[in-house]
Design an enzyme around this catalytic site. Structure first.
Site, PDB file in Angstrom:
ATOM      1  N   ASP A  52      -4.898   0.215   1.669  1.00 34.68           N
ATOM      2  CA  ASP A  52      -5.419  -1.180   1.483  1.00 34.68           C
ATOM      3  C   ASP A  52      -7.082  -1.074   1.174  1.00 34.68           C
ATOM      4  O   ASP A  52      -7.302  -1.837   0.357  1.00 34.68           O
ATOM      5  CB  ASP A  52      -5.163  -2.123   2.957  1.00 34.68           C
ATOM      6  CG  ASP A  52      -3.805  -2.427   2.685  1.00 34.68           C
ATOM      7  OD1 ASP A  52      -3.126  -2.679   1.828  1.00 34.68           O
ATOM      8  OD2 ASP A  52      -3.138  -2.529   3.848  1.00 34.68           O
ATOM      9  N   SER A 109       0.797  -1.130  -0.081  1.00 36.16           N
ATOM     10  CA  SER A 109       0.022   0.056  -0.082  1.00 36.16           C
ATOM     11  C   SER A 109       1.046   1.239   0.136  1.00 36.16           C
ATOM     12  O   SER A 109       0.134   2.276   0.021  1.00 36.16           O
ATOM     13  CB  SER A 109      -0.735   0.116   1.103  1.00 36.16           C
ATOM     14  OG  SER A 109      -0.147  -0.085   2.441  1.00 36.16           O
ATOM     15  N   HIS A 110       2.202   1.241   0.244  1.00 34.51           N
ATOM     16  CA  HIS A 110       3.159   2.494   0.225  1.00 34.51           C
ATOM     17  C   HIS A 110       4.259   2.325  -0.767  1.00 34.51           C
ATOM     18  O   HIS A 110       5.334   2.884  -0.368  1.00 34.51           O
ATOM     19  CB  HIS A 110       3.535   2.781   1.518  1.00 34.51           C
ATOM     20  CG  HIS A 110       2.168   3.184   2.447  1.00 34.51           C
ATOM     21  ND1 HIS A 110       1.213   2.180   2.858  1.00 34.51           N
ATOM     22  CD2 HIS A 110       1.640   4.321   2.577  1.00 34.51           C
ATOM     23  CE1 HIS A 110       0.094   2.916   3.201  1.00 34.51           C
ATOM     24  NE2 HIS A 110       0.292   4.346   3.252  1.00 34.51           N
TER      25      HIS A 110
HETATM   26  N1  LIG Z   1       1.995   7.555   6.004  1.00 35.88           N
HETATM   27  C1  LIG Z   1       0.743   7.514   6.756  1.00 35.88           C
HETATM   28  O1  LIG Z   1      -0.260   8.363   6.981  1.00 35.88           O
HETATM   29  C2  LIG Z   1       0.096   6.365   6.848  1.00 35.88           C
HETATM   30  C3  LIG Z   1       0.934   4.933   6.523  1.00 35.88           C
HETATM   31  N2  LIG Z   1       0.593   3.750   6.741  1.00 35.88           N
HETATM   32  C4  LIG Z   1       1.417   2.464   6.686  1.00 35.88           C
HETATM   33  O2  LIG Z   1       0.673   1.580   5.972  1.00 35.88           O
HETATM   34  C5  LIG Z   1       1.206   0.399   6.231  1.00 35.88           C
HETATM   35  C6  LIG Z   1       0.265  -0.886   6.643  1.00 35.88           C
HETATM   36  O3  LIG Z   1      -0.233  -0.767   7.561  1.00 35.88           O
HETATM   37  P1  LIG Z   1      -1.194  -1.749   8.538  1.00 35.88           P
HETATM   38  O4  LIG Z   1      -1.911  -2.248   7.373  1.00 35.88           O
HETATM   39  O5  LIG Z   1      -1.741  -1.457   9.751  1.00 35.88           O
HETATM   40  O6  LIG Z   1       0.259  -2.841   8.810  1.00 35.88           O
HETATM   41  P2  LIG Z   1      -0.415  -4.675   8.821  1.00 35.88           P
HETATM   42  O7  LIG Z   1      -1.848  -4.607   9.567  1.00 35.88           O
HETATM   43  O8  LIG Z   1      -0.383  -5.091   7.600  1.00 35.88           O
HETATM   44  O9  LIG Z   1       0.688  -4.992   9.664  1.00 35.88           O
HETATM   45  C7  LIG Z   1       0.991  -4.360  11.012  1.00 35.88           C
HETATM   46  C8  LIG Z   1       2.207  -4.973  11.637  1.00 35.88           C
HETATM   47  O10 LIG Z   1       1.949  -6.281  12.137  1.00 35.88           O
HETATM   48  C9  LIG Z   1       2.874  -7.356  11.574  1.00 35.88           C
HETATM   49  N3  LIG Z   1       1.892  -8.238  11.296  1.00 35.88           N
HETATM   50  C10 LIG Z   1       0.988  -8.573  10.506  1.00 35.88           C
HETATM   51  N4  LIG Z   1       0.575  -9.649  10.538  1.00 35.88           N
HETATM   52  C11 LIG Z   1       1.144 -10.559  11.451  1.00 35.88           C
HETATM   53  C12 LIG Z   1       1.090 -11.616  12.332  1.00 35.88           C
HETATM   54  N5  LIG Z   1       0.193 -12.629  11.881  1.00 35.88           N
HETATM   55  N6  LIG Z   1       1.744 -11.929  13.188  1.00 35.88           N
HETATM   56  C13 LIG Z   1       2.675 -10.992  13.860  1.00 35.88           C
HETATM   57  N7  LIG Z   1       2.938  -9.922  13.402  1.00 35.88           N
HETATM   58  C14 LIG Z   1       2.037  -9.655  12.002  1.00 35.88           C
HETATM   59  C15 LIG Z   1       3.339  -6.576  10.416  1.00 35.88           C
HETATM   60  O11 LIG Z   1       4.722  -7.081  10.075  1.00 35.88           O
HETATM   61  P3  LIG Z   1       5.080  -7.292   8.588  1.00 35.88           P
HETATM   62  O12 LIG Z   1       5.663  -5.797   8.068  1.00 35.88           O
HETATM   63  O13 LIG Z   1       6.427  -8.390   8.498  1.00 35.88           O
HETATM   64  O14 LIG Z   1       3.980  -7.611   7.907  1.00 35.88           O
HETATM   65  C16 LIG Z   1       3.445  -4.984  10.736  1.00 35.88           C
HETATM   66  O15 LIG Z   1       4.605  -4.759  11.569  1.00 35.88           O
HETATM   67  C17 LIG Z   1       2.202   0.817   7.278  1.00 35.88           C
HETATM   68  O16 LIG Z   1       3.750   0.722   6.577  1.00 35.88           O
HETATM   69  C18 LIG Z   1       2.033   2.125   7.938  1.00 35.88           C
HETATM   70  O17 LIG Z   1       2.961   2.842   8.215  1.00 35.88           O
HETATM   71  C19 LIG Z   1      -0.847   3.421   7.311  1.00 35.88           C
HETATM   72  C20 LIG Z   1      -1.462   4.471   7.737  1.00 35.88           C
HETATM   73  C21 LIG Z   1      -1.202   5.996   7.279  1.00 35.88           C
HETATM   74  O1  LIG Z   2      -2.735   4.187   3.834  1.00 34.23           O
HETATM   75  C1  LIG Z   2      -2.951   5.107   4.734  1.00 34.23           C
HETATM   76  O2  LIG Z   2      -3.754   5.040   5.415  1.00 34.23           O
HETATM   77  C2  LIG Z   2      -2.177   6.534   4.395  1.00 34.23           C
HETATM   78  N1  LIG Z   2      -1.134   6.398   3.689  1.00 34.23           N
HETATM   79  C3  LIG Z   2      -0.373   7.503   3.363  1.00 34.23           C
HETATM   80  C4  LIG Z   2      -1.124   8.705   3.866  1.00 34.23           C
HETATM   81  C5  LIG Z   2      -2.565   8.781   4.071  1.00 34.23           C
HETATM   82  C6  LIG Z   2      -2.966   7.529   4.803  1.00 34.23           C
END
Ligand SMILES: NC(=O)C1=CN([C@@H]2O[C@H](COP(=O)(O)OP(=O)(O)OC[C@H]3O[C@@H](n4cnc5c(N)ncnc54)[C@H](OP(=O)(O)O)[C@@H]3O)[C@@H](O)[C@H]2O)C=CC1
Ligand SMILES: O=C(O)C1=NCCCC1
Length: 335
Positions: free
Chosen positions: A187, A46-47
């Site tokens: 996502d 997603s990033h």
């Molecule tokens: N810039 C922004 O404003 C934003 C950025 N984001 C980014 O979006 C990305 C995705 O976020 P999100 O969907 O919450 O991430 P996920 O739910 O995919 O994963 C969250 C964390 O949990 C770990 N994980 C996942 N599944 C398991 C499991 N079964 N057992 C143990 N650990 C697990 C992942 O490790 P692993 O990495 O190894 O899968 C990761 O460290 C992130 O990189 C986040 O920084 C999100 C919101 C805003």
């Molecule tokens: O996936 C998200 O949530 C976001 N990623 C980049 C900045 C906006 C929110």
């Protein structure tokens, strides 16, 4: 979808050319390209390159300054403030990094408060390098109002991720990086593009009714925090630490409606770095390893970060995986 493979350095160089051609300075292009290619390499879908159209439409809209020069301020013994100048957060972090490291090693702890910044990326690249140098790091960033607080009706919080990294003896750092919403906004966009439903309990439609339809969430609806009031409390903390403390906007405060194509939240970021040698002793990385081993013995075989490191190792052997269509699109941006 057919897959292509590209060596990491070639992807960085392609993305650098794209950013340069589409409105950033050379310095900003280099930082964003490395960040985005790293996310793609590690399977942070997603990033990674999925974000390129959003970066480019934002730059074209004039919402963000691709040539911004961050201003670093040594504000207190443990406090580095950086004004990103309405530019991206990652070059701001780079600009203040050495000072932050010096302060963390000297004081045992230091923080960097980045304001007036745009973060459109995964958060783990902001913390993992500190843990690779033996330090503990915690980062948080707020985004745009698309998450309803627990029990509320109106989107207020951003998806507000938190990322943590700790050194681990004999291994890559232990890192987690998670949105405080039930799912990252990126996502939801991917699910909509692929015609997939969301799991129950992730989003609501424009009337506040539960929905599994990503289109309804994206068009007037909203996301829910993960874990109800617990995720909501963490998201609230991120708003306070990444915006109120730094001097950035809360997720609900900025208005990008005058900039069609703008996608990058104009907020703030907080980074805290701790030198564990000032804590119980010099064996923190061994203690991390003891905990991971105990978790594994207790039945948790997969630790946060494991999937990324596996994908990174595969990319190092075979090249970074990309959809062929995406690679064609990227190459077309510099032709
Ligand atoms: N810039 C922004 O404003 C934003 C950025 N984001 C980014 O979006 C990305 C995705 O976020 P999100 O969907 O919450 O991430 P996920 O739910 O995919 O994963 C969250 C964390 O949990 C770990 N994980 C996942 N599944 C398991 C499991 N079964 N057992 C143990 N650990 C697990 C992942 O490790 P692993 O990495 O190894 O899968 C990761 O460290 C992130 O990189 C986040 O920084 C999100 C919101 C805003
Ligand atoms: O996936 C998200 O949530 C976001 N990623 C980049 C900045 C906006 C929110």
């Amino acid at each position: 979808m057919p897959e292509a493979r590209l060596p990491f350095d070639q992807l960085v160089s392609l993305l650098t050319s794209i950013f340069r051609k589409h409105g950033t300075s050379d310095a900003v292009a280099a930082v964003l390209a490395h960040n985005c290619a790293s996310a793609q390499r590690d399977g942070s879908d997603s990033h990674g390159v999925f974000r390129i159209p959003g970066y480019l439409s934002t730059l074209a809209s004039g919402w963000v300054d691709g040539h911004a020069r961050p201003e670093v301020e040594d504000r207190a013994p443990g406090f580095v403030a950086v004004d990103a100048g309405n530019g991206f957060a990652q070059p701001a972090l780079e600009a203040g990094r050495e000072l932050l490291l010096d302060k963390a090693r000297h004081n045992g702890i230091a923080l960097m408060a980045i304001r007036n910044s745009h973060h459109f990326a995964a958060l783990w690249p902001d913390v993992e390098p500190f843990a690779s140098e033996g330090l503990v790091a915690l980062a948080m960033v707020n985004s745009m109002a698309c998450v309803v607080p627990a029990g509320g009706r109106k989107p207020l919080f951003g998806t507000n991720p938190i990322s943590f990294a700790a050194p681990r003896a004999g291994h890559e750092p232990l890192v987690f990086d998670l949105a405080t919403s039930a799912i990252a906004h990126g996502d939801v966009q991917i699910a909509a593009k692929e015609g997939k439903k969301l799991p129950e309990g992730y989003g609501v439609d424009a009337d506040g009714n539960p929905t599994c339809d990503p289109e309804k969430v994206l068009n007037g609806g909203a996301l829910l925090p993960f874990g109800g009031y617990k995720g909501s409390a963490l998201s609230m903390m991120v708003e306070l630490m990444a915006a109120a403390l730094t001097g950035g906007n809360f997720s609900f405060e900025f208005d990008w409606s005058g900039h069609p194509g703008a996608k990058t939240p104009w907020t703030g970021e907080l980074l805290i770095v701790i030198d564990p040698a000032c804590g119980a002793g010099s064996d923190f990385a061994e203690r991390t390893e003891t905990l991971v081993q105990a978790m594994s013995d207790a039945g948790q075989q997969r630790q946060p970060g494991d999937r990324r490191y596996r994908q990174r190792a595969e990319a190092q052997r075979l090249g970074v995986a990309l959809k062929e269509d995406d690679l064609t699109y990227l190459r077309g941006l510099v032709d």
